[in-house]
Motif scaffolding. Structure first.
Motif, PDB file in Angstrom:
ATOM      1  N   HIS A 401       0.828  -1.200   0.000  1.00 27.76           N
ATOM      2  CA  HIS A 401       0.000   0.000   0.000  1.00 27.76           C
ATOM      3  C   HIS A 401       0.868   1.258   0.000  1.00 27.76           C
ATOM      4  O   HIS A 401       1.964   1.272   0.566  1.00 27.76           O
ATOM      5  N   THR A 402       0.358   2.300  -0.611  1.00 23.69           N
ATOM      6  CA  THR A 402       1.024   3.605  -0.555  1.00 23.69           C
ATOM      7  C   THR A 402       0.669   4.279   0.765  1.00 23.69           C
ATOM      8  O   THR A 402      -0.508   4.376   1.131  1.00 23.69           O
ATOM      9  N   ILE A 403       1.668   4.723   1.500  1.00 21.11           N
ATOM     10  CA  ILE A 403       1.457   5.422   2.764  1.00 21.11           C
ATOM     11  C   ILE A 403       1.600   6.920   2.500  1.00 21.11           C
ATOM     12  O   ILE A 403       2.682   7.394   2.125  1.00 21.11           O
ATOM     13  N   VAL A 404       0.540   7.658   2.667  1.00 24.05           N
ATOM     14  CA  VAL A 404       0.534   9.103   2.424  1.00 24.05           C
ATOM     15  C   VAL A 404       0.531   9.804   3.780  1.00 24.05           C
ATOM     16  O   VAL A 404      -0.398   9.632   4.572  1.00 24.05           O
ATOM     17  N   ALA A 432      -4.807  -1.555   8.828  1.00 21.73           N
ATOM     18  CA  ALA A 432      -5.465  -0.877   7.713  1.00 21.73           C
ATOM     19  C   ALA A 432      -5.180  -1.588   6.396  1.00 21.73           C
ATOM     20  O   ALA A 432      -6.054  -1.721   5.536  1.00 21.73           O
ATOM     21  N   ALA A 433      -3.945  -2.079   6.224  1.00 22.42           N
ATOM     22  CA  ALA A 433      -3.584  -2.773   4.980  1.00 22.42           C
ATOM     23  C   ALA A 433      -4.347  -4.077   4.839  1.00 22.42           C
ATOM     24  O   ALA A 433      -4.745  -4.461   3.735  1.00 22.42           O
ATOM     25  N   THR A 439      -4.771  -1.082  -3.948  1.00 22.76           N
ATOM     26  CA  THR A 439      -4.816   0.105  -4.804  1.00 22.76           C
ATOM     27  C   THR A 439      -5.194   1.371  -4.049  1.00 22.76           C
ATOM     28  O   THR A 439      -5.040   2.476  -4.571  1.00 22.76           O
ATOM     29  N   SER A 440      -5.714   1.236  -2.818  1.00 24.13           N
ATOM     30  CA  SER A 440      -6.109   2.421  -2.049  1.00 24.13           C
ATOM     31  C   SER A 440      -5.001   2.806  -1.082  1.00 24.13           C
ATOM     32  O   SER A 440      -4.338   1.947  -0.507  1.00 24.13           O
ATOM     33  N   VAL A 457      -4.610   7.267  11.573  1.00 28.65           N
ATOM     34  CA  VAL A 457      -4.307   6.342  10.477  1.00 28.65           C
ATOM     35  C   VAL A 457      -5.649   5.968   9.860  1.00 28.65           C
ATOM     36  O   VAL A 457      -6.513   5.404  10.542  1.00 28.65           O
ATOM     37  N   ALA A 458      -5.830   6.293   8.575  1.00 29.27           N
ATOM     38  CA  ALA A 458      -7.118   6.084   7.919  1.00 29.27           C
ATOM     39  C   ALA A 458      -6.944   5.234   6.668  1.00 29.27           C
ATOM     40  O   ALA A 458      -5.944   5.346   5.955  1.00 29.27           O
ATOM     41  N   ASP A 459      -7.941   4.374   6.417  1.00 29.23           N
ATOM     42  CA  ASP A 459      -7.938   3.567   5.194  1.00 29.23           C
ATOM     43  C   ASP A 459      -9.274   3.740   4.486  1.00 29.23           C
ATOM     44  O   ASP A 459     -10.208   4.342   5.024  1.00 29.23           O
TER      45      ASP A 459
END
Length: 767
Positions: A401-404, A432-433, A439-440, A457-459
């Motif tokens: 996952h991409t961590i923003v 969250a992963a 893809t999110s 931390v939000a998913d």
């Protein structure tokens, strides 16, 4: 209470005095209501003696709203007397008398005490103390009688005082008993244990508290009260015997016995019973006190414990099976496995052993949290650094996952145990992963909120139902029924956050609408100001140098990040080429470690096309060690080139060397005519217009500007910009300078910024 009131005339009638006194005393003892007792006493004494006024002073009397009661005064006069500032002083003086006393003029007596004038006219006064078993309980007073008070009046008053004191004592005892009974009833009613008291003669419940009613509520038949259950309930005991509640007359003492209460129709409830018979003087059972505890919560806890153990054994069995399978395959293969194949087996063993180690660590942390012994060593920490360490660990463990990260630049430091907070972030990001598609993105944000910093931390994944949010951090509700975790991650997060003095909560719009977990950490106190004595302030700890690592190989990332962290650097990790520019702008790394082969691109192409890399030393990492590949990378502006496999010591040495070559004296932005170079931001402008330079071009311009006024030779430029892998000729320097001049709008024949020193090198004018 007897409402008969003896008139004054009857009290004074010859031969009727004794009867009147007896009747008045009977009225005093006819009630246990203290206020009624006092009023009957003072009115009876006033009537029998012919006094105009009467008063009883009984301070701190239970259940009485007055410190004194009066007779013969109107409500207004009573209020005036109550407001007299010296009233309490006078009453205390008179109630302390050892024997009855008659005062011919009360006003003279109050003046002798130094009291304020009496607010009401009052002549003669007769006073006597009230005692019960030598204990003072108050004072009895009569005032104003024509002709004055007599010895008979004094005897009547003493008799009334004695009876009133006894009545006060009885009323107090009754009040104390009633209060104790109320306290006991409240205790029983709010007790978490069911309590039932049965009458032995009728087998009917005399008393049943709220918890007992709740326990047996499921056994009720519609239309029948709980109290009638004793007639139909069967008690099945542990040894198989069956009794009924109607048999309480022969009840025996029972201690902590499991008893199943049942009724016809199959309805039953399991309870833990204690029973105590209350025996009378003749040996017969009068009542039976039964306490019961509902075993359903304990059974649910036992089921939860069994499920938890089953879950843990499943989690441990999975990596053990992988380890055993890999080892058995390698050992049982008839042919000799090759080195590459053997490394694959060993990699599986290592990964699964790490997984087991993590699970065991979670179990130990959960145990420490439950025992309240979880260690936390808090110190000032930057939230951004903690987030980057968690992001690096996630990527190093193979996270896709991409961590923003969205962190404000003015975020204050927090008091935290860095390792433990990174553990919290690791668990939240991993959770969250697991519950969102690859893809999110997973978004990490922070905000300053008073004395705390709130980190979230939000998913965008599965979300949580509203009724399940409150149970996410429960020790026994955190297990994932689909087997996607130990169920301890969020429990440990809660324990760790609360050990820091923070709070944690979860938010979700419902299933399919993602989840957001927010936790708080206390803000670190500001550094103290230097003292006037001149003592130096405490030096802050050295900040870790950020280094950007761009690689999509989890094993390589783990090795690189581990070596950098051990050497005191702060690795910033990404596997996406598209994230490089944003990470450089956000974290301002001092150096970039760039993998040669990346998804959809390669390191050399990024060096040649990405302006954000200009001015940064870039070390390429690759499994390809061919000379032409190395030369191409160096020509594109790479500071160094490392061939896999390499040792952590070699990597750290190469990084330190590249940083030393890059380091220059801290200077203000360089200004020469319209040309401006901001070294801190690695930004070049001409007449305010940004100029996009490659890493090599920026390196050349930086080297020349730092030596402005002097000549920088070809060899010096080759060493500073191309490093130890510099080509043997000066042609790459000339080519790069030509491109640089073109971008700056400079002309070789009539230069403004870069001048050629033929056969030697280049120079820039002194500012």
């Amino acid at each position: 209470m007897n409402d008969f009131h003896l008139p004054v005339q009857e009290a004074q009638h010859p031969g009727g005095g004794d009867w009147a006194v007896i009747a008045a005393i009977l009225r005093i003892g006819a009630s246990l209501d203290l206020d009624t007792v006092l009023r009957e006493a003072v009115e009876g004494a006033r009537a029998l003696t012919g006094a105009r006024y009467g008063a009883i002073y009984a301070p701190a009397v239970p259940d009485s709203p007055f410190d004194f009661v009066t007779s013969g005064l109107t409500p207004e006069e009573h209020g005036i007397l109550a407001a007299w500032p010296d009233g309490l002083r006078l009453f205390e003086q008179l109630r302390g008398l050892a024997v009855p006393r008659r005062l011919p003029d009360l006003e003279d007596f109050t003046r002798s005490l130094g009291c304020a004038p009496l607010p009401l006219p009052c002549g003669a006064l007769m006073a006597t103390p009230m005692r019960h078993r030598d204990t003072p309980v108050g004072g009895f007073f009569l005032a104003e009688k024509e002709g004055g008070f007599t010895d008979r009046d004094e005897a009547v008053l003493a008799l009334f005082a004695q009876q009133t004191a006894a009545a006060i004592a009885h009323a107090r005892a009754h009040s104390d008993e009633r209060r104790a009974r109320a306290d006991l009833e409240a205790l029983l009613e709010t007790s978490p244990v069911g309590v039932v008291v049965f009458d032995a003669a009728t087998a009917a419940p005399v008393s049943i508290n709220r918890e007992a009613k709740r326990i047996v509520a499921g056994l009720r038949t519609p239309g029948h009260s709980i109290e009638r259950l004793a007639e139909v309930v069967t008690c099945r005991r542990g040894d198989g015997r069956e009794t009924t509640l109607a048999d309480v007359g022969n009840a025996e003492r029972v201690r902590a016995e499991e008893v199943e209460l049942s009724v016809s129709g199959g309805r039953s409830v399991r309870t833990l019973i204690n029973a105590t018979p209350i025996v009378s003087a003749d040996g017969s059972v009068e009542t039976l006190v039964v306490t019961m505890q509902d075993l359903a919560p304990l059974e649910a806890l036992e089921r939860s414990r069994a499920e938890f153990l089953e879950l843990v054994s499943h989690e441990l069995r999975a990596p053990l099976a992988a380890i055993k399978g890999s080892a058995a395959t390698a050992l049982g293969d008839s042919r000799d496995p090759g080195r590459a194949e053997l490394r694959q087996f060993l990699r599986i063993v290592e990964e699964q052993a790490d997984r087991m180690d993590g699970l065991i660590a979670d179990l130990m942390d959960a145990g420490r949290i439950g025992a309240g012994t979880l260690p936390v060593d808090a110190a000032p920490e930057e939230v951004g650094g903690l987030v980057e360490r968690a992001r690096t660990a996630f990527a190093g463990a193979g996270g896709r996952h991409t961590i923003v990260a969205d962190l404000p630049p003015d975020l204050p430091p927090v008091m935290a145990d860095g390792r433990r907070v990174v553990q919290v972030l690791d668990n939240l990001i991993a959770n969250a992963a697991r519950h969102s598609p690859e893809t999110s993105p997973i978004r990490v944000a922070a905000a300053h909120d008073g004395e705390h910093v709130a980190v979230s931390v939000a998913d965008e994944g599965e979300g949580v139902a509203p009724d399940a949010l409150a149970h996410l951090f429960s020790r026994h509700a955190g297990a994932d029924p689909r087997g996607r975790g130990s169920g301890l991650g969020l429990v440990i997060c809660k324990g760790l956050v609360e050990a820091h003095g923070g709070r944690i909560r979860a938010e979700s719009g419902g299933p399919g609408r993602g989840t957001r977990v927010v936790f708080t950490l206390p803000v670190a106190e500001a550094e103290p100001e230097p003292s006037r004595s001149g003592s130096p302030p405490t030096r802050p700890s050295r900040e870790r140098t950020p280094i950007l690592v761009v690689d999509d190989d989890p094993n390589s990332l783990r090795q690189v990040c581990g070596a950098l962290a051990a050497a005191g650097y702060a690795p910033v990790v990404t596997a996406e080429p598209g994230e490089v520019s944003r990470l450089i702008e956000t974290h301002r790394p001092r150096l970039v470690l760039l993998d040669l082969i990346l998804p959809g691109s390669d390191g050399i192409t990024l060096l040649e096309t990405l302006p954000a890399l200009a001015g940064l030393p870039v070390i390429l990492i690759s499994a390809y060690g061919r000379g032409d590949t190395v030369a191409k990378a160096l020509e594109a502006g790479a500071a160094d080139y490392i061939v896999k496999p390499f040792s952590p010591a070699e990597l750290v040495a190469r990084v330190k060397l590249a940083l030393r070559r890059q380091a220059g004296p801290g200077r203000e932005p360089f200004m020469l005519g319209d040309l401006a170079i901001d070294y801190e931001k690695r930004r070049v402008t001409v007449a305010g217009r940004p100029v996009r330079l490659t890493a090599t071009e920026y390196g050349l311009l930086r080297a020349l500007s730092l030596n402005a006024g002097g000549v920088t030779t070809y060899d010096a430029l080759l060493r500073q910009v191309w490093g130890e892998h510099a080509p043997g000729s000066a042609q790459p320097v000339r080519t790069a300078v030509k491109k640089l001049r073109s971008k700056l709008g400079d002309r070789a024949r009539k230069p403004t910024y870069i001048f050629t020193e033929r056969g030697v090198g280049y120079r820039m004018p002194a500012v």
